[in-house]
Scaffold this active site. Structure first.
Site, short mmCIF file in Angstrom:
data_model
loop_
_atom_site.label_atom_id
_atom_site.label_comp_id
_atom_site.label_asym_id
_atom_site.label_seq_id
_atom_site.Cartn_x
_atom_site.Cartn_y
_atom_site.Cartn_z
N ASP A 170 0.61 -0.71 0.15
CA ASP A 170 -0.17 -0.15 0.33
C ASP A 170 1.05 1.12 -0.04
OD1 ASP A 170 -2.19 1.70 -0.09
OD2 ASP A 170 -3.68 0.12 1.47
N ASP A 231 -10.39 2.60 -3.57
CA ASP A 231 -11.05 1.17 -2.98
C ASP A 231 -12.41 1.18 -3.34
OD1 ASP A 231 -8.73 1.55 -1.53
OD2 ASP A 231 -9.40 1.62 0.10
#
Ligand SMILES: *[C@@H]1O[C@H](CO)[C@@H](O)[C@H](O)[C@H]1NC(C)=O
Ligand SMILES: *[C@@H]1O[C@H](CO)[C@@H](O)[C@H](O)[C@H]1NC(C)=O
Length: 423
Positions: A170, A231
């Site tokens: 990430d 997301d």
């Protein structure tokens, strides 16, 4: 998981190592050369469904723990997921203890993962599955656990020693975009140096877009797949935004997709709470058209037979996993109907018609087959099979004919076009 804003401050990577990065860039061309993800990765990833639930006392069945992954591994084997191709069982954020150990190594939360990651990896491997893990290029993970900045080599080696098979890396808490890019490259090299085959899943372009256009040619050389956009949520709004982003940027992104390198529109949320049946069909069909990694985030222990059948649909999976590895694109958009197509091996094509009108009933839409597949899909004729919502052989279509379908609001009809050879 969410782009952080920040200005250029300090180097993420020791300057010494940059020389190696430059050399690497010159030597490699095309996809990351680790022999992995020749077709889009298939598996399960905990984030969308289980998020950062660490409350094992009150929600023992839904917290991020060894138990959750072991049970999911059992079900992946017993309920046909593994046979359908779903192989990678992936941990997302919130698996870590709040601090590194005295040797600077990451460690799993000792209460929630009493056997540590090695025991879980052994268990997952004993089931014939592979284990994915999560870390972050910056100083902290998105949920605030230890980041890998300053520890790239140690972390890569730790994951390799533990028997990890995939890393989702990430991009939270990184203070500059240049250093983020260097960090993603550095980790790719560090994983390679361990000698273990580890799929490398990046979020590099997602975090670069707010500042500048990402260099996809470069990303493709370092990552097996990469997130471009925010997301996914368990909602139609979210699926729609991902599709809109993808079609708006398709010139930029589809050319770099291919065996070993994929655009990642994020998890499949089929089998949860937010999507209607038609919307679940749309997600499955379009993720196949987009050659997307199929990483489900749902509760496989408790999923409807209908959602399971959709996720395990062999014909749709075959389109997603087509060995030619070319990503599909939006061919046209007329009012609320979108037509997408994807070239497949053996001169076949997949075709999807999406109805984005959130009103009324099924819409009738027709398209002349000579406009499909760059004019060659049905020349001189082709056999067309409807794959979704239900499989139906539609027969032979001549070059001059037209293909019609009724498409439910927010639903999709997916077809397979197979050319009929001249005799
Ligand atoms: C490391 O990179 C080299 C050069 O691209 C490649 O041949 C090798 O297979 C890679 N090894 C691993 C473990 O990814
Ligand atoms: C991490 O924190 C250190 C110390 O505050 C800082 O120097 C460094 O630039 C930070 N790294 C990233 C990637 O944000």
């Amino acid at each position: 998981m969410r782009p952080e804003r920040g200005g250029a401050k300090r180097l993420c990577v020791p300057a010494l190592r940059l020389a190696a990065l430059v050399l690497w860039g010159v030597l490699s061309a095309g996809a990351l050369n680790n022999g992995l993800a020749k077709t889009p990765t298939m598996g399960w990833l905990h984030w969308e469904r289980f998020m950062c639930n660490v409350n094992c006392r009150e929600q023992p069945d839904a917290c991020i723990s060894e138990e959750l992954f072991m049970k999911m591994a059992d079900v992946m084997v017993s309920d046909g997921w593994k046979d359908a191709g779903y192989e990678y069982l992936c941990i997302d954020d919130c698996w870590m203890a709040p601090r590194r150990d005295s040797n600077g190594r990451l460690q799993a939360d000792p209460v929630r993962f009493p056997g540590g990651i090695p025991r879980l990896a052994d268990y997952v491997h004993s089931k014939g599955l592979k284990l994915g893990i999560y870390a972050d290029v910056g100083n902290k993970t998105c949920a605030g656990y230890p980041g890998s900045f300053g520890f790239y080599d140690i972390d890569a080696q730790t994951f390799a020693n533990w028997g990890v098979d995939l890393l989702k890396f990430d991009g939270c808490y990184c203070d500059s975009v240049d250093h983020l890019i260097d960090g993603y490259k550095y980790m790719s090299l560090a994983l390679n140096k361990t000698g273990r085959s580890i799929v490398y899943s990046c979020e590099w372009p997602l975090y670069v877009w707010p500042f500048r256009k990402p260099n996809y040619k470069e990303i493709q050389q370092y990552c097996n797949h990469w997130r471009n956009f925010a997301d996914v949520y368990d909602s139609w709004q979210s699926i729609k935004k991902i599709l809109d982003w993808t079609s708006s940027n398709q010139e930029e992104i589809i050319g770099v997709a291919g065996p070993g390198a994929w655009n990642d529109p994020d998890m499949l949320v089929i089998g949860n709470f937010g999507l209607s049946w038609d919307q679940q069909i749309t997600q499955m069909a379009l993720w196949a058209i987009m050659a997307a990694p199929l990483l489900m985030s749902n509760d496989l222990r408790n999923i409807s037979p209908q959602a399971r059948a959709l996720l395990q649909n062999k014909d749709v999976i075959a389109i997603n996993q087509d060995p030619l590895g070319k990503q599909g694109y939006q061919l046209r958009k007329e009012n609320n109907i979108q037509v997408w197509e994807r070239p497949l091996s053996n001169l076949a094509w997949a075709l999807a018609m999406v109805n984005q009108q959130e009103m009324g009933g099924p819409q009738l839409y027709g398209i002349s087959v000579d406009s499909l597949g760059k004019g060659v899909a049905c020349n001189p004729s082709c056999s067309i099979t409807q794959i979704l919502p239900v499989k139906r052989k539609l027969g032979i279509f001549a070059w001059t004919s037209s293909l019609k379908a009724e498409i439910n609001p927010t639903g999709t009809v997916l077809f397979l076009l197979e050319i009929t050879q001249k005799t």
